[in-house]
Write an enzyme that holds these catalytic residues in place. Structure first.
Site, PDB file in Angstrom:
ATOM      1  N   ASP A  97      29.957  46.450  44.600  1.00 43.87           N
ATOM      2  CA  ASP A  97      30.402  45.578  43.501  1.00 43.87           C
ATOM      3  C   ASP A  97      29.183  45.116  42.692  1.00 43.87           C
ATOM      4  O   ASP A  97      28.030  45.316  43.106  1.00 43.87           O
ATOM      5  CB  ASP A  97      31.126  44.372  44.125  1.00 43.87           C
ATOM      6  CG  ASP A  97      31.828  43.496  43.077  1.00 43.87           C
ATOM      7  OD1 ASP A  97      32.076  43.964  41.946  1.00 43.87           O
ATOM      8  OD2 ASP A  97      32.137  42.331  43.407  1.00 43.87           O
ATOM      9  N   GLU A 110      26.548  46.300  37.640  1.00 40.35           N
ATOM     10  CA  GLU A 110      26.289  46.580  36.196  1.00 40.35           C
ATOM     11  C   GLU A 110      24.797  46.495  35.884  1.00 40.35           C
ATOM     12  O   GLU A 110      24.368  47.212  34.974  1.00 40.35           O
ATOM     13  CB  GLU A 110      27.081  45.592  35.344  1.00 40.35           C
ATOM     14  CG  GLU A 110      28.595  45.796  35.431  1.00 40.35           C
ATOM     15  CD  GLU A 110      29.175  45.373  36.780  1.00 40.35           C
ATOM     16  OE1 GLU A 110      28.574  44.476  37.403  1.00 40.35           O
ATOM     17  OE2 GLU A 110      30.180  45.951  37.220  1.00 40.35           O
ATOM     18  N   ASP A 156      38.042  43.772  37.305  1.00 39.72           N
ATOM     19  CA  ASP A 156      38.867  42.568  37.370  1.00 39.72           C
ATOM     20  C   ASP A 156      39.989  42.567  36.348  1.00 39.72           C
ATOM     21  O   ASP A 156      39.902  41.952  35.288  1.00 39.72           O
ATOM     22  CB  ASP A 156      37.971  41.341  37.193  1.00 39.72           C
ATOM     23  CG  ASP A 156      36.990  41.211  38.345  1.00 39.72           C
ATOM     24  OD1 ASP A 156      37.239  41.834  39.402  1.00 39.72           O
ATOM     25  OD2 ASP A 156      35.989  40.502  38.195  1.00 39.72           O
TER      26      ASP A 156
HETATM   27  O1  MIG Z   1      31.961  37.495  40.830  1.00 39.59           O
HETATM   28  O2  MIG Z   1      33.259  39.555  45.382  1.00 39.59           O
HETATM   29  O3  MIG Z   1      35.366  42.784  40.810  1.00 39.59           O
HETATM   30  O4  MIG Z   1      36.860  42.679  43.155  1.00 39.59           O
HETATM   31  O5  MIG Z   1      36.697  40.318  44.677  1.00 39.59           O
HETATM   32  C1  MIG Z   1      33.063  38.134  41.359  1.00 39.59           C
HETATM   33  C2  MIG Z   1      34.200  38.840  44.676  1.00 39.59           C
HETATM   34  C3  MIG Z   1      32.612  39.161  42.338  1.00 39.59           C
HETATM   35  C4  MIG Z   1      34.090  40.890  41.519  1.00 39.59           C
HETATM   36  C5  MIG Z   1      34.924  42.060  41.932  1.00 39.59           C
HETATM   37  C6  MIG Z   1      36.085  41.585  42.748  1.00 39.59           C
HETATM   38  C7  MIG Z   1      35.588  40.811  43.952  1.00 39.59           C
HETATM   39  C8  MIG Z   1      34.722  39.638  43.490  1.00 39.59           C
HETATM   40  N1  MIG Z   1      33.612  40.151  42.690  1.00 39.59           N
END
Ligand code: MIG
Length: 801
Positions: free
Chosen positions: A406, A409, A486
């Site tokens: 995750d 980016e 998201d």
């Molecule tokens: O700032 O880890 O897209 O699937 O549950 C949010 C928490 C960070 C973004 C991800 C999402 C995940 C969430 N993350």
């Protein structure tokens, strides 16, 4: 003359023609049959050291094992310079610099109207106004009637004509149906015109924009903030050919393990091993299939990557084993941000090894993510990828086989050395070795997921790893499956998921999916049920929700909804032989699991623009209900004959294609149609997957005027890929239908006993005059295991549509 000189040379990747003049240069090569590469260097004298020689390019997208380029033939006719590769030719007007790429028959594939650049300037501190900074431009002709598909992860319809798109990977929480850019940047489009396709891929990880005939209705305008434009023109003739050539350049996706295609439950908010035990129990108690549970950032100790909170997971390894005994894999999240904390081994190693992103001034860049303060590994450098790969031993040793990358980016909530940024990320001028963030931002996630793959290959070579990523650049398909980030628990997002995933598929990413039920906001029973139905052909199927949202496990909305979801999950499991076969096909052909109609009916504009339905393979049309309260929907059926097989059962007389039809779809119904001439392998529903050598296999067959074909790929479902493709064929010759099963080429080899459900035989009678098929029914037939063909005598009239 803008280009007075040229030379045929041998470049790093094979033969090249370098063309230059006073200030500009370009380099032409033919990396593959049907592909021409033109690197454009406007203002090269000012931008590249050593002009008229040009720098070597490092690409994040191209396959590292790309073979040497093909030979080129150069002809000169006055100001006209032609460079011919295999089936593609560049024609350059040396006076103006305008160029065209011609296909094998001399037809114009692409026409460059103008290209230009800027000499570098001392750029003042970057502020919001400079977010439109760009220095290198290319304007391509955008003829009337051309559709522009792909461009990576985007909202909007499949055809991006009329949109202005930015390539800058962005964490947007939540994104909306008009948000651009999103998390993944792929500067590749398939141009469809009059049923023919070609591709344009601009391999630049720099921040870029493309104006798709919006500002100028007949121009496609690329603008990069980098000094060059590395343009690939890919010949067709069909969109599937373009996609294959793109994958020949940037790589094919690796085969996922079977379990990853099964049902998955996730939530930001499952904190402890006990939370996950309850989830697994919840599924098992209600006979709901489940293959994996995902665990979000709460499993870590103070958001420190490569740690586990002892309080929440007293024994990770034991828990992985326990879940495994119930047929469930555990998939943990991993974030790139490393907590800055003296004594924390990951931070200490990163510092010692000089693995971190730095500020323009040379200090280690410090920001805030979940860990705060946080520093950022520089995944754009191979030595950092190797270091991060080694860290995966932590999970591999615990028996973990899948990982969810995750925030890559990369996302960064704030900076310790405040600096304007574009979105919540690092500043343009942050340092990645010798490169700036502006140049490599979009490619950050590729290195992170490559490391995951390397790590599992090194520490768990016996398993087939599953890597999920949020961000990516062209080529990300070699390393990871993409989920669309998201989304929200709204009907518009359910509908949006289909063009988004199909657009990713057209961008060389065959494995992609959205969070089922919606991430942000509270879902409803009806929405969740419809979402599970629509997701029957997602490359993977994960219910995921944000912290603080209403519970959205399948049983949270009463028994009636649970029953509908169970049926949708069982439908998914019955389809697994087909989905697994499509997945394996994707690793060879780059054709995505969820296919836009455009891939198979490029000349049919209604089909090419359709994005509320999709195909699983060439024959199975999925037309889910995407709107609240609706109990029927309009379905477009392209040319061909289609048998309704709603919920995978024969459900009505064959319908002629080339028209819209109305499908009745109460909440428990998923409209599906099987095209004449195709066959789909199915199995029985199961609580979880085991092996992809199907103990129970049957085929749903729609017999066409010529017969039918179908295929099934089988292997262990995990570990090294090495299986067997079995083809089922039916040859129709007048009143005879001869059915064979076997691997291609080994006719007669023993097969297995399988049951066929033959559709499309309405009105047909066998040699004895018995009716073979009534409208909307199927003839059940069992093929013997000895591999011998079976011949059916179709006597009656009305068998040929
Ligand atoms: O700032 O880890 O897209 O699937 O549950 C949010 C928490 C960070 C973004 C991800 C999402 C995940 C969430 N993350």
């Amino acid at each position: 003359m803008r280009f007075s000189s040229f030379a045929v040379e041998s470049g790093g990747l094979g033969p090249e023609v370098r063309v230059w003049g006073e200030s500009d240069a370009l380099v032409v090569s033919a990396p593959l049959p049907g592909v021409l590469r033109v690197r454009l260097f406007p203002e090269a004298r000012a931008n590249s050291l050593g002009f008229p020689r040009l720098g070597v390019k490092r690409s994040f997208a191209l396959r590292p094992d790309l073979p040497a380029g093909l030979d080129l033939t150069v002809t000169e006719e006055g100001a006209d310079l032609r460079v011919q590769g295999d089936g593609v030719t560049l024609r350059l007007d040396r006076v103006t610099g305008a160029w065209e790429v011609l296909g094998a028959a001399g037809e114009v594939l692409e026409r460059a109207l103008a290209w230009s650049g800027e000499a570098p300037t001392q750029r003042p501190a970057l502020d919001a106004e400079r977010f439109n900074l760009r220095r290198t431009r290319l304007n391509l002709d955008a003829p009337d009637g051309a559709l522009y598909l792909g461009f990576g992860e985007r909202v909007g319809p499949l055809d991006k004509r009329g949109m202005h798109l930015t390539f800058w990977n962005t964490d947007c929480f939540p994104h909306h149906t008009e948000t651009d850019p999103l998390y993944v940047s792929v500067p590749f489009t398939t141009v469809l015109r009059g049923g023919r396709a070609h591709g344009v891929f601009v391999d630049e990880s720099w921040r870029m924009e493309v104006d798709v005939a919006r500002a100028h209705p007949h121009e496609l305008r690329w603008a990069s903030s980098g000094p060059e434009l590395d343009v690939f023109v890919l010949a067709g003739p069909g969109p599937a050919d373009v996609l294959r050539r793109y994958a020949d350049l940037t790589g094919y996706a690796p085969m996922p393990p079977l379990w990853a295609l099964g049902s998955a439950q996730s939530r930001w908010g499952y904190r402890t091993a006990d939370d996950l035990r309850a989830v697994i129990q919840g599924y098992r108690d209600r006979n709901l299939p489940l293959d994996s549970v995902y665990v979000d950032i709460d499993y870590m100790d103070a958001y420190k990557v490569w740690t586990v909170s002892g309080a929440n997971f007293p024994d990770l390894r034991a828990f992985v084993k326990e879940a495994g005994a119930q047929g469930v894999k555990l998939v943990p999240i991993v974030d790139p941000g490393v907590k800055l904390e003296a004594g924390y081994d990951v931070y200490e190693e990163a510092t010692r090894g000089d693995h971190l992103v730095r500020t323009a001034r040379g200090d280690v860049l410090v920001g805030e993510v979940w860990p705060d303060p946080a520093v950022f590994p520089d995944f754009t450098r191979p030595e950092v990828v190797a270091w991060w790969a080694d860290r995966h031993r932590f999970f591999a040793d615990a028996g973990i086989q899948g990982q969810w990358n995750d925030m890559n980016e990369p996302a960064c909530f704030s900076l310790r050395q405040p600096r304007e940024t574009e979105g919540k990320t690092l500043p343009y001028d942050a340092r990645h070795g010798t490169r700036t963030h502006l140049e490599v931002h979009n490619a950050y996630a590729n290195g992170m997921s490559e490391a995951s793959r390397l790590g599992y290959a090194k520490f768990s070579p016996q398993i087939r790893p599953w890597v999920l990523t949020r961000a990516g650049y062209a080529g990300i398909q070699r390393h990871a499956t993409v989920w669309t980030g998201d989304n929200t628990a709204t009907w518009s997002h359910l509908a949006l998921s289909l063009p988004m995933i199909q657009g990713l598929g057209l961008s060389g990413i065959p494995f992609a999916a959205a969070d089922v039920g919606g991430f942000a906001g509270d879902t409803t029973g009806e929405l969740l049920a419809r979402w599970y139905q629509a997701a029957v052909g997602y490359a993977f199927l994960r219910n995921h929700a944000a912290l603080g949202t209403a519970d959205q496990e399948p049983w949270r909305f009463g028994e009636a909804v649970t029953d509908v979801i169970r049926a949708a999950l069982e439908l998914r499991y019955r389809l697994l032989p087909h989905l697994y076969t499509l997945s394996q096909g994707a690793t060879r052909t780059a054709l995505p699991v969820m296919r836009p109609l455009a891939l198979h009916w490029p000349a049919d504009e209604d089909a090419a623009r359709e994005d509320t339905q999709y195909l699983l393979g060439e024959g199975l049309m999925v037309a889910p209900v995407l709107r609240a309260g609706h109990r029927r929907r309009l379905v477009y059926l392209p040319a061909g004959d289609w048998a309704p097989v709603f919920n995978l059962s024969p459900s009505g007389p064959v319908v002629a294609g080339g028209q819209h039809v109305v499908a009745d779809a109460p909440l428990d119904t998923l409209p599906l149609y099987l095209r004449a001439g195709t066959a789909v392998p199915v199995t029985e529903a199961a609580p979880h997957t085991t092996s992809a050598r199907w103990a129970a296999l049957s085929w749903l067959v729609h017999v066409g005027p010529q017969g039918f074909t179908g295929e099934v790929f089988e292997d262990d479902g995990d570990g090294p890929v090495g299986g067997r493709l079995t083809r089922l064929t039916g040859e129709r010759d007048g009143t005879r239908l001869t059915i064979r099963q076997g691997a291609p080429g080994d006719a007669g080899e023993a097969g297995r006993e399988v049951t066929l459900h033959l559709l499309g035989l309405e009105g047909a009678r066998d040699a004895q005059g018995a009716e073979l098929g009534r409208a909307g029914s199927a003839l059940r037939l069992t093929l013997p295991a000895d591999g011998q063909p079976v011949t059916l005598h179709l006597g009656g009239a009305g068998t040929t549509p």
